[in-house]
Motif scaffolding. Sequence first.
Motif, PDB file in Angstrom:
ATOM      1  N   ASN A 192      35.403 -21.414  44.131  1.00 20.49           N
ATOM      2  CA  ASN A 192      34.118 -21.993  44.533  1.00 20.49           C
ATOM      3  C   ASN A 192      32.958 -21.111  44.084  1.00 20.49           C
ATOM      4  N   LEU A 193      33.142 -19.788  44.185  1.00 21.40           N
ATOM      5  CA  LEU A 193      32.102 -18.861  43.743  1.00 21.40           C
ATOM      6  C   LEU A 193      31.773 -19.057  42.269  1.00 21.40           C
ATOM      7  N   LYS A 206      20.687 -16.116  42.975  1.00 23.65           N
ATOM      8  CA  LYS A 206      20.744 -17.460  43.554  1.00 23.65           C
ATOM      9  C   LYS A 206      22.138 -17.765  44.098  1.00 23.65           C
ATOM     10  N   THR A 207      23.139 -17.342  43.361  1.00 20.30           N
ATOM     11  CA  THR A 207      24.524 -17.558  43.804  1.00 20.30           C
ATOM     12  C   THR A 207      24.787 -16.841  45.117  1.00 20.30           C
ATOM     13  N   ALA A 208      24.323 -15.613  45.231  1.00 26.09           N
ATOM     14  CA  ALA A 208      24.522 -14.821  46.447  1.00 26.09           C
ATOM     15  C   ALA A 208      23.919 -15.524  47.663  1.00 26.09           C
ATOM     16  N   TYR A 212      26.205 -17.038  50.729  1.00 25.72           N
ATOM     17  CA  TYR A 212      26.014 -16.112  51.862  1.00 25.72           C
ATOM     18  C   TYR A 212      26.747 -14.787  51.655  1.00 25.72           C
ATOM     19  N   MET A 213      26.557 -14.229  50.483  1.00 24.67           N
ATOM     20  CA  MET A 213      27.137 -12.922  50.165  1.00 24.67           C
ATOM     21  C   MET A 213      26.046 -12.012  49.628  1.00 24.67           C
ATOM     22  N   ILE A 218      28.844 -10.124  45.065  1.00 25.77           N
ATOM     23  CA  ILE A 218      29.022 -11.037  43.942  1.00 25.77           C
ATOM     24  C   ILE A 218      29.407 -10.268  42.684  1.00 25.77           C
ATOM     25  N   MET A 219      28.722  -9.141  42.456  1.00 26.38           N
ATOM     26  CA  MET A 219      29.038  -8.311  41.287  1.00 26.38           C
ATOM     27  C   MET A 219      30.493  -7.849  41.333  1.00 26.38           C
TER      28      MET A 219
END
Length: 283
Positions: A192-193, A206-208, A212-213, A218-219
Amino acid sequence: MDKHYTFFDDDGRSFFVNKNITSKELENLRLTYLEKQDSAFFSFLYEQKPFPYKYKYYRFFAFANIENTIHKNTIIEFIESLVGHLDVLYLKGQVVLFFPNNPDIELKNIFASISDDFAISFKGFESMPLNSSYPEDFSILFSSYLQNHHATSGCFLPCDLVFDIEKKDYSLLKPLRQVILREIIKDSQLENLINVFFMNNLNISKTAKLVYMHRNTIMNKLDTIKKSTSFNIQNFHEAVAMYMLLKAKWCAMCPLKKVKIISIIRLVIKRRICYGYSNIKKH
């Protein structure tokens, strides 16, 4: 002394060939089938024997057999000095080197220097990490490489193979998807990420927010994806290959609908990934 050669076909069935055949006939057999070799690694891959080592993940590097034995042995010894331990098999005209997975070693980065040092031009393929719990994964990946990649020189990675197969027959990506994304598709959160990352033009910030991370999390996730698949999806070329693999699960549908889906995928790639490529370094 054994009077027969033992070979395996692509389905794992063994058969015997008398050793009184000509050298040309033997060469043709070795290019078409898998000759049994006195190796614990061969037994693991093709004879349902246990994995011979304590480590779980391994990689392989394959290159076309070189007639000059000195050059071939020097290349093998050079790579062994980098990875520490090698198992060497000769499969269908390829020299295949198996070694423990080490994410810090990327043979493609030194491939050019190998070619320059030995003044030879040859083609190689470096795999992503393979899980020893699934010995069939090697055969799928290796066969896909032999059947679908036709360049004459250079070092190639799984993402390059994805593009070659997509041009030939998109449906052939489905078995490859299972192998390359084995560690991804069993983790729905990670899959999903990746989808959210693509929907937001490869924008980490934006993804973070959407998943909600923390940005650093994310990196770290992107680094995990690279280590398990060899795909750096912050890179445009590799992001496109990953996107096509993720969508390859639709390949079982009827031909007309499949063509429509592929067209949509290409359109989405152009609109989302190409648009976001110019912003990758900013985020």
